[in-house]
Write an enzyme that holds these catalytic residues in place. Structure first.
Site, short mmCIF file in Angstrom:
data_model
loop_
_atom_site.label_atom_id
_atom_site.label_comp_id
_atom_site.label_asym_id
_atom_site.label_seq_id
_atom_site.Cartn_x
_atom_site.Cartn_y
_atom_site.Cartn_z
N LYS A 108 0.85 -1.25 -0.11
CA LYS A 108 0.10 0.02 0.10
C LYS A 108 1.03 1.33 0.20
O LYS A 108 1.90 1.25 0.41
CB LYS A 108 -0.83 0.21 1.40
P1 NAD Z 1 -12.89 7.56 -2.96
O1 NAD Z 1 -11.91 8.71 -2.71
O2 NAD Z 1 -13.32 7.24 -4.38
O3 NAD Z 1 -14.10 7.90 -1.96
C1 NAD Z 1 -13.90 8.19 -0.54
C2 NAD Z 1 -15.38 8.60 -0.29
O4 NAD Z 1 -15.45 8.87 1.31
C3 NAD Z 1 -15.42 10.13 -0.77
O5 NAD Z 1 -16.97 10.19 -1.08
C4 NAD Z 1 -15.63 11.07 0.57
O6 NAD Z 1 -16.01 12.08 0.49
C5 NAD Z 1 -16.01 10.13 1.54
N1 NAD Z 1 -15.47 10.44 3.07
C6 NAD Z 1 -14.53 10.65 3.54
N2 NAD Z 1 -14.48 10.68 4.55
C7 NAD Z 1 -15.54 10.61 5.13
C8 NAD Z 1 -16.38 10.47 6.24
N3 NAD Z 1 -15.50 10.95 7.61
N4 NAD Z 1 -17.72 10.60 6.41
C9 NAD Z 1 -18.13 10.19 5.29
N5 NAD Z 1 -17.91 10.22 4.00
C10 NAD Z 1 -16.34 10.23 3.99
O7 NAD Z 1 -12.19 6.18 -2.37
P2 NAD Z 1 -12.71 4.95 -2.52
O8 NAD Z 1 -11.89 4.45 -3.80
O9 NAD Z 1 -14.42 5.01 -3.15
O10 NAD Z 1 -12.29 4.01 -1.32
C11 NAD Z 1 -13.28 4.03 -0.13
C12 NAD Z 1 -12.77 2.89 0.81
O11 NAD Z 1 -12.66 1.74 0.12
C13 NAD Z 1 -11.30 2.97 1.49
O12 NAD Z 1 -11.48 2.45 2.71
C14 NAD Z 1 -10.59 1.88 0.45
O13 NAD Z 1 -9.57 1.67 1.21
C15 NAD Z 1 -11.90 0.90 0.23
N6 NAD Z 1 -11.55 0.37 -1.16
C16 NAD Z 1 -11.38 1.06 -2.14
C17 NAD Z 1 -11.29 -0.04 -3.30
C18 NAD Z 1 -11.40 0.63 -4.88
O14 NAD Z 1 -11.19 -0.11 -5.82
N7 NAD Z 1 -11.55 1.98 -4.89
C19 NAD Z 1 -10.97 -1.22 -3.24
C20 NAD Z 1 -10.97 -1.74 -2.09
C21 NAD Z 1 -11.13 -1.12 -0.58
#
Ligand code: NAD
Length: 436
Positions: A121
Site C-alpha cells: 500500500k
Molecule cells: P474515494 O476517494 O473514491 O471515496 C471516498 C469517499 O468517502 C468520498 O465520497 C469521501 O467524501 C467520503 N468520505 C471521506 N471521509 C468521510 C467521512 N468521515 N464520512 C463520510 N464520508 C467520508 O475512495 P474509494 O476508492 O471509494 O475508497 C473508499 C474506501 O474503500 C477506502 O477505505 C478504500 O481503501 C476502500 N477500497 C477501495 C477500493 C477501490 O477499488 N476503490 C478497493 C478496496 C477498498
C-alpha cells in the site's frame, strides 16, 4: 481554492479514550486468528510485520513558484504469494501506521480470494482538493519517480485508493514507462480503458461486495427486494455500491460523503441523482436543495440507521467501541478497509450483526486489478461479460470458503477470513523456505 474539510476520525479525538490505531486493530485481528489456528512463533514471525517500509520526501513546484515538500510512503507487507499489490491513497491524514495496516490487509485479502499477489500500500500526505490539476500531476509523477525501484509488474503493482483514480494511474504508468524506455502498462492497475485498463474495474469493488451480499442474504433469508441500505462514503466504492444494490431491488435510505449525510426513509434515494449532483459539485454539500432528501445534523448518525444493510465505504475506524452498541443492521458489508475496530466487532457480534469483513467484501477491486494485470501481460482484452463472470466465480467461492470456515472453527466471518488467508500465506512461505 477552497479548503476541503475532512471530518475527524474517532481515533485520537478529544471526545473520549483513544481507540487503537488501524495497524493495532489489524494486528489484533491477526492475533485472534493465529490463536485459533495455534500458529507457531516462527509462523507468526514470518508473516506478521511488513517486509519493507519506505518513506520519501517529494519536492514539488507549485503554481505560484514555491516548492512544497510532501511526504510519501510505500509499504510492502508480504510478497511470498506474488508481487506486492495495493493502492495509493492521497489524504491529509495518511500516516505510516495507516499505510502499514492497509498493506497488511492487502496480503490477506489477496490470499482470501486466492489471487497470486502479496500485499502493499502507498500514500501521500496531501489534500488533493487544495491542488490544481498540474500540481496534482507533479505530485503523482514525483511519487512514482521517487519510488520507481520498488515498483514493477513482477515486484509491486500499485492501484487507486482514496482520492486517486484512473487519471493519476495514467500519469504514474507514463512516468514508469518513460524511465524504463518501454511501454509497461502492467506496472499499475486501475488505468483508463484506453491505456490498458480493464472493463469492469471502476465498479469492481462494489460489484464484488454485491456478490457477497447476495450470498449472505440467501444464508440469512433476507429478501433483497425489500431490504433497506445506508452507505457511508459516496466515492468510487460507495456510489457504485448504492447504484448496484438499487438495481438488485434494495431501497437506499441514506448516503453520505465529506459534504454531509442525507436520508429519505420513505421513498429512498436515487443514487443517480447524487452522481449527477457530484458532476457539478465537489461533494454532496447542498444535496438537500436539489433532491427529496433531509440532512442529518451529525453525519456519524447515518451508521445508526435501522437498516438491513449498512455499507461503510469511506475510511477506517468509523464503528468503534463507543458507537457500536447503537449500530444494529442485519449485515455490515465493509467496502472500506478497517471501518470496524476490533473492540467494535465484539459488540456487533453480540448484537447479532453479520459482518462481511473488508478483506473479503471489498476484494472485488483487487481481483479485477489482477485481471487487468493478466490482460496487460497477454496483450489481449476481455469483454465485460467475461470480467463479470470471472469476478463472480472468485467472490462466490471466497465467500463460501469463509462461511464454511466460520462454521468449522465457530468464529465470526472476519476471523474465518484471516484463518483461510493465513493458512495460504504460511503454506507458501514454508514451501519457499528461507534464503540464506
Ligand atoms: P474515494 O476517494 O473514491 O471515496 C471516498 C469517499 O468517502 C468520498 O465520497 C469521501 O467524501 C467520503 N468520505 C471521506 N471521509 C468521510 C467521512 N468521515 N464520512 C463520510 N464520508 C467520508 O475512495 P474509494 O476508492 O471509494 O475508497 C473508499 C474506501 O474503500 C477506502 O477505505 C478504500 O481503501 C476502500 N477500497 C477501495 C477500493 C477501490 O477499488 N476503490 C478497493 C478496496 C477498498
Amino acid at each position: 481554492m477552497t479548503q476541503q474539510k475532512y471530518p475527524p476520525r474517532h481515533m485520537g479525538t478529544m471526545m473520549g479514550p483513544v481507540d487503537p490505531s488501524a495497524f493495532e486493530n489489524a494486528l489484533m485481528q491477526f492475533e485472534a486468528a493465529a490463536k485459533t489456528m495455534k500458529l507457531t512463533d516462527d509462523q507468526v514471525a514470518m508473516i506478521k510485520e511488513p517486509r519493507r517500509t519506505t518513506e520519501v520526501k517529494l519536492p514539488v513546484r507549485m503554481d505560484d513558484g514555491r516548492i512544497e515538500v510532501f511526504q510519501g510512503f510505500r509499504v510492502q507487507h508480504n510478497i511470498a504469494r506474488g508481487p506486492a499489490k495495493g493502492g495509493i491513497r492521497f489524504h491529509p491524514d495518511v500516516s505510516i501506521d495507516e499505510v502499514k495496516a492497509l498493506a497488511f490487509w492487502m496480503t490477506f485479502k489477496c490470499a482470501v480470494v486466492d489471487i497470486p499477489m502479496g500485499g502493499g500500500k502507498g500514500g501521500v500526505v496531501v489534500d488533493p482538493s487544495n491542488l490544481s490539476l498540474g500540481e496534482l500531476e507533479r505530485v503523482a509523477r514525483r511519487y512514482m519517480a521517487e519510488m520507481i525501484d520498488l515498483f514493477g509488474p513482477d515486484r509491486d503493482i500499485p492501484a487507486p485508493d482514496v482520492n486517486t483514480g484512473p487519471m493519476i494511474m495514467a500519469w504514474m504508468m507514463d512516468t514508469y514507462s518513460m524511465h524504463h524506455r518501454d511501454n509497461v502498462p502492467a506496472v499499475i492497475t486501475g488505468k483508463p480503458l484506453e491505456l490498458g485498463g480493464s472493463r469492469g474495474r471502476a465498479s469492481a469493488t462494489a460489484q464484488g461486495m454485491v456478490f457477497c451480499v447476495r450470498e449472505a442474504a440467501q444464508k440469512l433469508k433476507i429478501d433483497l427486494k425489500k431490504a433497506t441500505v445506508a452507505v457511508q462514503g459516496f466515492g468510487n466504492a460507495g456510489s457504485f455500491a448504492a447504484k448496484l444494490l438499487r438495481e438488485d431491488g434494495c431501497k437506499i435510505v441514506a448516503i453520505s460523503d465529506i459534504g454531509g449525510a442525507f436520508h429519505n426513509r420513505q421513498q429512498g434515494i436515487n443514487p443517480d441523482e447524487a452522481i449527477d449532483f457530484l458532476r457539478e459539485h465537489k461533494n454532496l454539500k447542498g444535496f438537500e436543495r436539489s433532491a427529496e432528501v433531509s440532512r442529518f445534523d451529525d453525519p456519524m448518525v447515518l451508521l445508526e440507521e435501522p437498516v438491513d444493510i449498512l455499507i461503510p465505504a469511506a475510511l477506517e475506524n468509523q464503528i468503534v467501541k463507543k458507537n457500536a452498541p447503537r449500530v444494529k443492521p442485519k449485515i455490515i458489508a465493509e467496502c472500506a478497509n478497517g471501518p470496524c475496530t476490533f473492540d467494535a466487532d465484539a459488540i456487533l457480534e453480540r448484537n447479532g450483526v453479520f459482518i462481511i469483513p473488508d478483506i473479503l467484501c471489498n476484494a472485488g477491486g483487487v481481483t479485477v486489478s489482477y485481471f487487468e494485470w493478466v490482460q496487460n501481460r497477454m496483450g489481449y482484452y476481455w469483454e465485460s461479460e467475461r470480467v463479470l463472470s470471472e469476478l463472480e466465480r472468485y467472490m462466490v467461492k471466497a465467500f463460501n470458503d469463509v462461511y464454511e470456515t466460520s462454521k468449522k472453527y465457530k468464529v465470526n466471518m472476519r476471523i474465518a477470513a484471516f484463518i483461510i488467508a493465513i493458512e495460504r500465506v504460511t503454506r507458501v512461505s514454508e514451501l519457499r523456505g528461507l534464503y540464506a
